[in-house]
Scaffold this motif. Sequence first.
Motif, PDB file in Angstrom:
ATOM      1  N   TYR A 174       0.829  -1.199   0.000  1.00 51.71           N
ATOM      2  CA  TYR A 174       0.000   0.000   0.000  1.00 51.71           C
ATOM      3  C   TYR A 174       0.867   1.253   0.000  1.00 51.71           C
ATOM      4  O   TYR A 174       0.665   2.174  -0.799  1.00 51.71           O
ATOM      5  CB  TYR A 174      -0.928  -0.046   1.210  1.00 51.71           C
ATOM      6  N   SER A 204       2.798   1.606  -3.288  1.00 49.29           N
ATOM      7  CA  SER A 204       1.920   1.976  -4.395  1.00 49.29           C
ATOM      8  C   SER A 204       1.528   3.439  -4.316  1.00 49.29           C
ATOM      9  O   SER A 204       1.482   4.138  -5.323  1.00 49.29           O
ATOM     10  CB  SER A 204       0.655   1.119  -4.386  1.00 49.29           C
ATOM     11  N   ARG A 205       1.241   3.892  -3.116  1.00 54.29           N
ATOM     12  CA  ARG A 205       0.858   5.295  -2.954  1.00 54.29           C
ATOM     13  C   ARG A 205       1.987   6.213  -3.378  1.00 54.29           C
ATOM     14  O   ARG A 205       1.786   7.228  -4.040  1.00 54.29           O
ATOM     15  CB  ARG A 205       0.491   5.568  -1.493  1.00 54.29           C
ATOM     16  N   GLU A 220       2.289   6.099  -7.147  1.00 52.07           N
ATOM     17  CA  GLU A 220       1.173   6.784  -7.787  1.00 52.07           C
ATOM     18  C   GLU A 220       1.336   8.291  -7.709  1.00 52.07           C
ATOM     19  O   GLU A 220       1.087   9.013  -8.676  1.00 52.07           O
ATOM     20  CB  GLU A 220      -0.137   6.356  -7.124  1.00 52.07           C
ATOM     21  N   MET A 261       6.755  -0.335 -10.777  1.00 49.85           N
ATOM     22  CA  MET A 261       5.993  -1.463 -10.259  1.00 49.85           C
ATOM     23  C   MET A 261       6.750  -2.771 -10.462  1.00 49.85           C
ATOM     24  O   MET A 261       6.642  -3.685  -9.651  1.00 49.85           O
ATOM     25  CB  MET A 261       4.607  -1.532 -10.902  1.00 49.85           C
TER      26      MET A 261
END
Lengths: 334, 383
Positions: B11, B14-15, B18, B38
């Motif tokens: 999490y 990914s944040r 992003e 990724m």
Amino acid sequence: MSTEQTNHTGAVGLDIGTSRIVTARHGQQGYRYRSELNAFVSVPFSKLTEIALRKDNVPYAVRGEEILVHGNEAEKFADLLEVNTRRPMHLGILNPAEPDSLPRIRSLLELLLGEGSAGHELYYSTPAPLLGATDGHTYHEESVRRMLMELGFQPKSIHEGLAVVYAEMENSNYSGIGISCGGGLCNVCLAYLAVPVFSFSTAKAGDYIDASAAAASGELATRVRICKESNFHFNGRQQEKVHQALNIYYDETIRNLIGAMKEAFSTTRSLPRFNRPIPMVLSGGTALPRGFAARFEEILRSAEFPVPLSEVRLAADPLNTTAKGALLAALSES
Amino acid sequence: MGTGLRTLHIYRYSRLVERRASKLIDPVERLRYLRQAMRAGAKVRVVDLGRAANCMIVLALLVLLPLSMGTDAGQARSLVQPAAGIELPPQEDIMPVVWQVESAKEAESYSNGLRIDNRYRVANQPRGYWAFERADLGRKRWRRDPAGIVFHTTESHLSPFEAEQNHKLKRVGQWLLEYVRQNRSYHFLIDRFGRVHRVVEESDAAHHAGHSVWADQDWAYLNLNASFLGVALETRTEPGATPGLTPAQTHATRMLTEMLRHKHRIAAVNCLTHAQVSVNPRNMRIGNHVDWAGGFPFAPAGLPDNYALPLPSLELFGFEYDSTFIRASGESLLQGMLAAEQRLGREALESGMTPASLRGQRRDRYQRALAEMADSAGQEKGS
């Protein structure tokens, strides 16, 4: 500057669909697409026919006592001769019942791509495995890869659904559900930050609709397809029998697709945690009829889809979406 | 590593990815960055310290990839690929101007309001260390000037910071000072009232950093006791939280940092926390100590967010990290780790190697440099 431009113009996105083969390139004028029907028709050989074809720049090949006309002109000949076109591919992969499949696809690729050169990145679309199947399409994928290598490219494959995500979901950082409704298959991909979470395909797609509607209405499948692509729409009452049949089989195809997506969500472990609703984008020739997206959304809502969606929409350029996504994958590698 | 922890790591990673991706306007650049970041996240090597053997735990998104192997996502050219979006912009390094106003045996004061209490000052071994050329650790130079500052937490007992506790606060602070002095632990200690105490002389080494590495643009530093000044803040790391500071401590940190940077011409990029530099050469993991792995007030201290700097331990010396370190790290430090991994990946690509083999090469280089330092310990040589 010039190096970068050369690299960009060298990269190619290739959508090898059951119905059409589409190429995408990027140049100073933006994205450029070329497409040919992935079909051919056999015409009895005569010198006169060959001269006429050559004069009109119609792509063809002579094989024994017949002339094989392939690409976009094949459909016109089929309609003229009242025969069905022959298809190098079936259900998204090389047609095992068609002995001429590989040479015909190669002819179309030569027509569309020309010669590649060493170092040119090319991404070509492949179908995902059918939902529930563990095997992919190794023979198809490898045959196409070798063909492209022989043409001088450095090919890599990308699932059709993921290509749709790459082409359409920049605003959601390439997270969402991309769907390509093609001739042979419907391909679905759920992606999270450009990474495919799951991809699968379903076998009910454009060809199924055409064949079923043709059987119900007594028309040739090729003619049903022309009718579907020229004036079929979802709105209002359908007067013609072909349209009524198309309506019925479209609904069945959509329900089948949505059911498969629900199943995929329920059986996939380790789904990512989306912190906001995600988009769903529809593309492909089968999604072209007017009102398709609205009908799809209507059925989707009644099916209680398990993932919150921010939108359900048609791709900006449905026939070229997969090729564009493949091109973006190639560009992002170069 | 438990599922919950792994989920948390996914999490957070990914944040971070992003957020960075959203800053890229060009769709191709954005897609390139996301795919590379990724992929890197999917293969980050995480070693669970609770297990004896190295176990490859796929940190992030490998769990998300099973259906796509063999196609696009399965065709990574290498572990990590260069990411256009990961490069850090050059930061302007404005050197503060501070001068000494008064100096006496027990205290000294400076133009920015800094006051240093000298009552606990103590001598130690004079400073002298080898700095290695960053490029290949091949050439080295003997230096006596401090190259940077390492910030620590004392991890000592803390009483509630309340007026009623004043007596206790003073007494605990004094015990701490005596302990630090006895062990020559740091050059400076900032107590909870924001008082700055000089402990080990600035001209000497202090036992503050142990096994540690850092590198700036030109030089690489190994075992920073001598090369870096140690500044400790009286605070401790509570589980699941970053260490707390009193406003007076934060203010004093800024004043002391300004003075030291001006006096020794220390670049901002060489002002780090202990967690950023600490390593364990036995298992080749970073973060042997994790104090200030997150939450250090870089901005209030007048420094850029140095957590985001690519960690040289990962990039240049072949170290890896484990789940304990990830758990302790703040988001900014994770960013620095990612940046280091990306750089290593790019260099591997450019040199036609896998990141793993390049990492192995860097480890050998680090071990050789350590051996050279041991051989020439105490010598004062030019390069």
